[in-house]
Write a protein that holds these residues in place. Sequence first.
Motif, PDB file in Angstrom:
ATOM      1  N   MET A   1       0.852  -1.168   0.000  1.00  0.00           N
ATOM      2  CA  MET A   1       0.000   0.000   0.000  1.00  0.00           C
ATOM      3  C   MET A   1       0.894   1.226   0.000  1.00  0.00           C
ATOM      4  N   SER A   2       0.485   2.243  -0.733  1.00  0.00           N
ATOM      5  CA  SER A   2       1.253   3.482  -0.825  1.00  0.00           C
ATOM      6  C   SER A   2       0.353   4.686  -0.561  1.00  0.00           C
ATOM      7  N   VAL A   3       0.988   5.772  -0.141  1.00  0.00           N
ATOM      8  CA  VAL A   3       0.304   7.040   0.080  1.00  0.00           C
ATOM      9  C   VAL A   3       1.073   8.105  -0.689  1.00  0.00           C
ATOM     10  N   LEU A   4       0.347   8.987  -1.359  1.00  0.00           N
ATOM     11  CA  LEU A   4       0.958  10.090  -2.087  1.00  0.00           C
ATOM     12  C   LEU A   4       0.800  11.355  -1.262  1.00  0.00           C
ATOM     13  N   THR A  13       5.933   9.743  -2.646  1.00  0.00           N
ATOM     14  CA  THR A  13       5.192   8.493  -2.490  1.00  0.00           C
ATOM     15  C   THR A  13       5.792   7.722  -1.325  1.00  0.00           C
ATOM     16  N   ILE A  14       4.939   7.319  -0.398  1.00  0.00           N
ATOM     17  CA  ILE A  14       5.383   6.571   0.780  1.00  0.00           C
ATOM     18  C   ILE A  14       4.799   5.171   0.710  1.00  0.00           C
ATOM     19  N   ASP A  15       5.671   4.188   0.745  1.00  0.00           N
ATOM     20  CA  ASP A  15       5.236   2.798   0.797  1.00  0.00           C
ATOM     21  C   ASP A  15       5.017   2.418   2.257  1.00  0.00           C
ATOM     22  N   LEU A  16       3.840   1.926   2.561  1.00  0.00           N
ATOM     23  CA  LEU A  16       3.520   1.515   3.933  1.00  0.00           C
ATOM     24  C   LEU A  16       3.686   0.003   4.055  1.00  0.00           C
ATOM     25  N   HIS A  17       4.346  -0.420   5.098  1.00  0.00           N
ATOM     26  CA  HIS A  17       4.544  -1.844   5.366  1.00  0.00           C
ATOM     27  C   HIS A  17       3.512  -2.288   6.410  1.00  0.00           C
ATOM     28  N   THR A  18       2.284  -2.456   5.942  1.00  0.00           N
ATOM     29  CA  THR A  18       1.185  -2.793   6.848  1.00  0.00           C
ATOM     30  C   THR A  18       1.368  -4.157   7.502  1.00  0.00           C
ATOM     31  N   ASP A  19       2.137  -5.027   6.885  1.00  0.00           N
ATOM     32  CA  ASP A  19       2.380  -6.341   7.466  1.00  0.00           C
ATOM     33  C   ASP A  19       3.384  -6.269   8.624  1.00  0.00           C
ATOM     34  N   LYS A  30      -5.362   6.824   9.321  1.00  0.00           N
ATOM     35  CA  LYS A  30      -6.511   7.500   9.934  1.00  0.00           C
ATOM     36  C   LYS A  30      -6.253   8.993  10.101  1.00  0.00           C
ATOM     37  N   LEU A  31      -5.024   9.360  10.468  1.00  0.00           N
ATOM     38  CA  LEU A  31      -4.697  10.775  10.582  1.00  0.00           C
ATOM     39  C   LEU A  31      -4.719  11.451   9.211  1.00  0.00           C
ATOM     40  N   CYS A  32      -4.308  10.727   8.169  1.00  0.00           N
ATOM     41  CA  CYS A  32      -4.413  11.270   6.802  1.00  0.00           C
ATOM     42  C   CYS A  32      -5.873  11.514   6.444  1.00  0.00           C
ATOM     43  N   LYS A  33      -6.726  10.580   6.794  1.00  0.00           N
ATOM     44  CA  LYS A  33      -8.144  10.681   6.440  1.00  0.00           C
ATOM     45  C   LYS A  33      -8.808  11.911   7.061  1.00  0.00           C
ATOM     46  N   VAL A  34      -8.417  12.270   8.270  1.00  0.00           N
ATOM     47  CA  VAL A  34      -9.002  13.446   8.920  1.00  0.00           C
ATOM     48  C   VAL A  34      -8.210  14.722   8.612  1.00  0.00           C
ATOM     49  N   LYS A  35      -7.292  14.629   7.647  1.00  0.00           N
ATOM     50  CA  LYS A  35      -6.499  15.765   7.158  1.00  0.00           C
ATOM     51  C   LYS A  35      -5.617  16.375   8.246  1.00  0.00           C
ATOM     52  N   TYR A  36      -5.146  15.542   9.141  1.00  0.00           N
ATOM     53  CA  TYR A  36      -4.302  15.972  10.250  1.00  0.00           C
ATOM     54  C   TYR A  36      -2.986  16.577   9.759  1.00  0.00           C
ATOM     55  N   TYR A  37      -2.458  16.034   8.667  1.00  0.00           N
ATOM     56  CA  TYR A  37      -1.139  16.459   8.188  1.00  0.00           C
ATOM     57  C   TYR A  37      -1.194  17.648   7.233  1.00  0.00           C
ATOM     58  N   ASN A  38      -2.388  18.127   6.876  1.00  0.00           N
ATOM     59  CA  ASN A  38      -2.484  19.257   5.958  1.00  0.00           C
ATOM     60  C   ASN A  38      -1.765  20.476   6.537  1.00  0.00           C
TER      61      ASN A  38
END
Length: 90
Positions: A1-4, A13-19, A30-38
Amino acid sequence: MSVLIETSKGDITIDLHTDLCPIACKNFLKLCKVKYYNYCLFHNVQPGALIQTGDPTGTGKGGESVYRMLHGEQVCSMMRSVTFVSAVFC
């Protein structure tokens, strides 16, 4: 999974190692979803080595866990014994 991450200096681009780090990845997503890092500043930039962001105070000493935001201090006291792996992005 990656995040831009879109920045004023270009996209990252950040590769997340969810495993390997499921709790840290879930917290980050979750913090990305609530726009915490904006609008967070990069508080540590070492050219050719690393960049650090995610602290809304811009000092590198602040920031929250989504677990504290959702559940308060009770979860954070349990989480103190958990070791998190930090990532370095080059």
